[in-house]
Design a protein around this motif. Structure first.
Motif, short mmCIF file in Angstrom:
data_model
loop_
_atom_site.label_atom_id
_atom_site.label_comp_id
_atom_site.label_asym_id
_atom_site.label_seq_id
_atom_site.Cartn_x
_atom_site.Cartn_y
_atom_site.Cartn_z
N LEU A 197 37.98 35.57 44.52
CA LEU A 197 38.41 34.21 44.19
C LEU A 197 39.92 34.17 43.96
CD1 LEU A 197 35.52 33.10 41.80
CD2 LEU A 197 36.02 32.18 44.06
N PHE A 198 40.44 35.17 43.28
CA PHE A 198 41.88 35.25 43.04
C PHE A 198 42.63 35.39 44.38
CE2 PHE A 198 45.76 37.72 42.50
CZ PHE A 198 46.44 36.90 41.62
N ASN A 199 42.12 36.24 45.25
CA ASN A 199 42.76 36.46 46.54
C ASN A 199 42.72 35.21 47.42
OD1 ASN A 199 43.48 39.09 45.95
ND2 ASN A 199 41.61 39.96 46.82
N TYR B 105 44.96 32.95 37.62
CA TYR B 105 44.31 33.58 36.48
C TYR B 105 43.88 32.54 35.46
CZ TYR B 105 46.01 38.12 38.16
OH TYR B 105 46.25 39.25 38.91
N SER B 106 44.69 31.52 35.28
CA SER B 106 44.37 30.46 34.31
C SER B 106 43.11 29.71 34.72
CB SER B 106 45.53 29.49 34.18
OG SER B 106 46.66 30.14 33.67
N GLU B 107 43.01 29.38 36.00
CA GLU B 107 41.81 28.68 36.48
C GLU B 107 40.56 29.54 36.30
OE1 GLU B 107 43.75 25.97 40.05
OE2 GLU B 107 43.03 27.98 40.51
N ILE C 158 37.02 34.92 31.25
CA ILE C 158 37.45 36.31 31.32
C ILE C 158 38.93 36.37 30.96
CG2 ILE C 158 37.68 38.33 32.82
CD1 ILE C 158 35.53 37.00 34.61
N PRO C 159 39.33 37.29 30.10
CA PRO C 159 40.75 37.41 29.75
C PRO C 159 41.62 37.67 30.98
CG PRO C 159 39.40 38.72 28.27
CD PRO C 159 38.50 38.24 29.36
#
Length: 89
Positions: free
Chosen positions: A19-21, A26-28, A35-36
């Motif tokens: 999902l990050f890629n 990170y905030s979303e 998750i931290p």
């Protein structure tokens, strides 16, 4: 009392990294999954390091295969040369 840490499965970690890629921040991801951010950063870095190592191995294998083909061609040339010189005696 001691602080307990959550355990995440590899599949779950890979999903978050994917999902990050794909463009999520990170905030979303933190607001959606709780998750931290630091934990997610570690997962992303670990995943990146795995990929970098894999790519290096693939390039190394390709280089070895090219060299193998070249050596086989040189070997064939030497065999032909040997047979020519052996006939001359």
């Amino acid at each position: 009392m001691g602080k307990t840490s959550k355990r995440y499965t590899d599949e779950y970690k890979n999903t978050i990294v994917e999902l990050f890629n794909r463009g999520k921040t990170y905030s979303e991801l933190n607001s959606e999954y709780g998750i931290p951010k630091t934990t997610m950063r570690q997962w992303v870095l670990k995943n990146k390091n795995k990929k970098d190592g894999t790519e290096a191995k693939e390039q190394n294998i390709k280089g070895i295969l090219k060299k193998n083909v070249m050596l086989q061609e040189e070997n064939e040339i030497l065999k032909k040369a040997l047979s020519i010189f052996a006939k001359e005696k």
